[in-house]
Write a protein that holds these residues in place. Structure first.
Motif, PDB file in Angstrom:
ATOM      1  N   ARG A  21       0.850  -1.179   0.000  1.00 35.68           N
ATOM      2  CA  ARG A  21       0.000   0.000   0.000  1.00 35.68           C
ATOM      3  C   ARG A  21       0.895   1.242   0.000  1.00 35.68           C
ATOM      4  O   ARG A  21       1.734   1.409   0.890  1.00 35.68           O
ATOM      5  N   GLN A  24      -0.159   8.144  -0.385  1.00 35.53           N
ATOM      6  CA  GLN A  24       0.167   9.524  -0.742  1.00 35.53           C
ATOM      7  C   GLN A  24      -0.610  10.456   0.190  1.00 35.53           C
ATOM      8  O   GLN A  24      -1.827  10.366   0.282  1.00 35.53           O
ATOM      9  N   GLN A 233       4.260   6.550  -7.368  1.00 35.74           N
ATOM     10  CA  GLN A 233       4.220   5.482  -8.362  1.00 35.74           C
ATOM     11  C   GLN A 233       5.009   4.275  -7.904  1.00 35.74           C
ATOM     12  O   GLN A 233       5.901   4.361  -7.071  1.00 35.74           O
ATOM     13  N   ALA A 243       1.620   1.175 -11.062  1.00 34.95           N
ATOM     14  CA  ALA A 243       0.533   1.971 -10.492  1.00 34.95           C
ATOM     15  C   ALA A 243       1.048   3.390 -10.323  1.00 34.95           C
ATOM     16  O   ALA A 243       2.232   3.609 -10.046  1.00 34.95           O
ATOM     17  N   ARG A 244       0.140   4.353 -10.501  1.00 38.89           N
ATOM     18  CA  ARG A 244       0.525   5.752 -10.318  1.00 38.89           C
ATOM     19  C   ARG A 244      -0.674   6.526  -9.779  1.00 38.89           C
ATOM     20  O   ARG A 244      -1.793   6.356 -10.267  1.00 38.89           O
ATOM     21  N   ALA A 245      -0.436   7.367  -8.793  1.00 37.51           N
ATOM     22  CA  ALA A 245      -1.492   8.231  -8.264  1.00 37.51           C
ATOM     23  C   ALA A 245      -1.773   9.340  -9.275  1.00 37.51           C
ATOM     24  O   ALA A 245      -0.849  10.006  -9.737  1.00 37.51           O
ATOM     25  N   GLU A 251      -4.309   9.678  -1.548  1.00 38.42           N
ATOM     26  CA  GLU A 251      -4.601   8.523  -2.395  1.00 38.42           C
ATOM     27  C   GLU A 251      -3.820   7.325  -1.878  1.00 38.42           C
ATOM     28  O   GLU A 251      -2.666   7.470  -1.449  1.00 38.42           O
ATOM     29  N   LEU A 253      -2.515   3.659  -3.149  1.00 45.24           N
ATOM     30  CA  LEU A 253      -2.328   2.707  -4.239  1.00 45.24           C
ATOM     31  C   LEU A 253      -2.191   1.311  -3.645  1.00 45.24           C
ATOM     32  O   LEU A 253      -1.438   1.111  -2.689  1.00 45.24           O
ATOM     33  N   SER A 254      -2.893   0.372  -4.219  1.00 44.08           N
ATOM     34  CA  SER A 254      -2.838  -1.018  -3.780  1.00 44.08           C
ATOM     35  C   SER A 254      -2.225  -1.850  -4.903  1.00 44.08           C
ATOM     36  O   SER A 254      -2.781  -1.930  -5.999  1.00 44.08           O
ATOM     37  N   VAL A 255      -1.084  -2.455  -4.625  1.00 44.03           N
ATOM     38  CA  VAL A 255      -0.345  -3.211  -5.640  1.00 44.03           C
ATOM     39  C   VAL A 255       0.102  -4.537  -5.047  1.00 44.03           C
ATOM     40  O   VAL A 255       0.654  -4.568  -3.939  1.00 44.03           O
TER      41      VAL A 255
END
Length: 283
Positions: A21, A24, A233, A243-245, A251, A253-255
């Motif tokens: 996770r 940002q 990112q 992934a990129r915000a 924000e 990001l879940s990767v």
């Protein structure tokens, strides 16, 4: 997908998959550091399905608030780290808490802290390359290259290298981290909007040249009169952005990182084995 991942981990030939996770953080001058720490700690605590949570640089004390750093500086056993330890315990995840202004014997530093899922401090990194007059005049430069093991179900699955913001512009640091077996590079930042294109391109360059996963976590919003770049990112070892915000606000990001992609890329395209400089062949 989650059940398959757990089954693979329990078996002999475990796939190295890490649930990441990227948090940002956006903020402005109207929010106090104390309010922000509580807000973000609550967000971290919610990431209970994550293995690794990463936060930006100086999100609590203000990336460009150098006029208040001396007042806001804390020791490693101060409230910032204490609250982040509690948040890591609540999430049951390893948490890279970003960085804060550390006050210790001998001065102040821009210090990153990594906390384990049980709340123990696993590693700290003092930023080596200081940016701008604020950092150069107020903060000491770090002197240690730092790595941290990434663990799943009690076993180490990868080694991560720590760097901070302006460090991204100095590729020799990342070569040194790769020489210490790093496959993942964790880079919190307070990178301004004016140069956000550099942030994106340099992250991809560090991933390509080192065949690593690069995790870049930036701040957003505007504080101390500076508009921040956001665009956090995650970049794979071939340079592809995983992934990129896209917002300039908060924000997450879940990767799911496939760490085996690093070993596959290094085996398929052996550029690191072909290095001629930096391994003792030349004086």
């Amino acid at each position: 997908m989650h059940e398959t991942w757990l089954e693979a981990l329990a078996g002999g030939g475990a796939a190295r998959r890490l649930r990441l996770r990227v948090v940002q953080v956006a903020y402005g001058d109207e929010e106090t550091p104390e309010q922000r720490v509580q807000r973000v700690a609550g967000l971290v605590a919610q990431q209970r399905d994550a293995d690794l949570v990463v936060l930006p640089e100086l999100w609590a004390h203000g990336g460009f608030a150098s006029d208040r750093w001396t007042q806001r500086a804390e020791p490693l056993d101060g409230p910032f780290v204490g609250i982040m330890r509690e948040a890591a315990r609540a999430a049951g995840a390893t948490v890279h808490a970003g960085s804060f202004i550390e006050r210790g014997a001998g001065g102040m530093w821009n210090t990153s802290v990594v906390v384990g899922p049980a709340g123990a401090v696993l590693s700290t990194y003092r930023k080596i390359h200081r940016f701008g007059e604020g950092e150069r005049s107020l903060l000491e430069a770090g002197t240690q290259i730092v790595t941290v093991p990434l663990r799943l179900a009690g076993r180490q699955v990868a080694t991560a290298g720590l760097a901070t913001c302006y460090d991204l512009r100095f590729p020799e640091l990342f070569r040194r981290l790769v020489d210490r077996s790093c496959e993942v590079l964790l880079i919190p930042a307070a990178w301004p909007a004016a140069r956000v294109q550099h942030w994106q391109v340099l992250g991809q360059a560090r991933a390509i040249e080192n065949q690593c996963v690069v995790v870049q976590v930036n701040t957003a919003g505007t504080h101390s009169g500076v508009a921040m770049g956001g665009r956090s990112q995650v970049v794979g070892p071939t340079g592809d952005v995983l992934a990129r915000a896209m917002d300039d606000g908060d924000e997450v990001l879940s990767v799911e990182l496939d760490l085996d992609a690093v070993s596959r890329q290094r085996a398929d395209f052996r550029v690191l084995d072909d290095r001629r400089l930096g391994r003792g062949q030349y004086a």
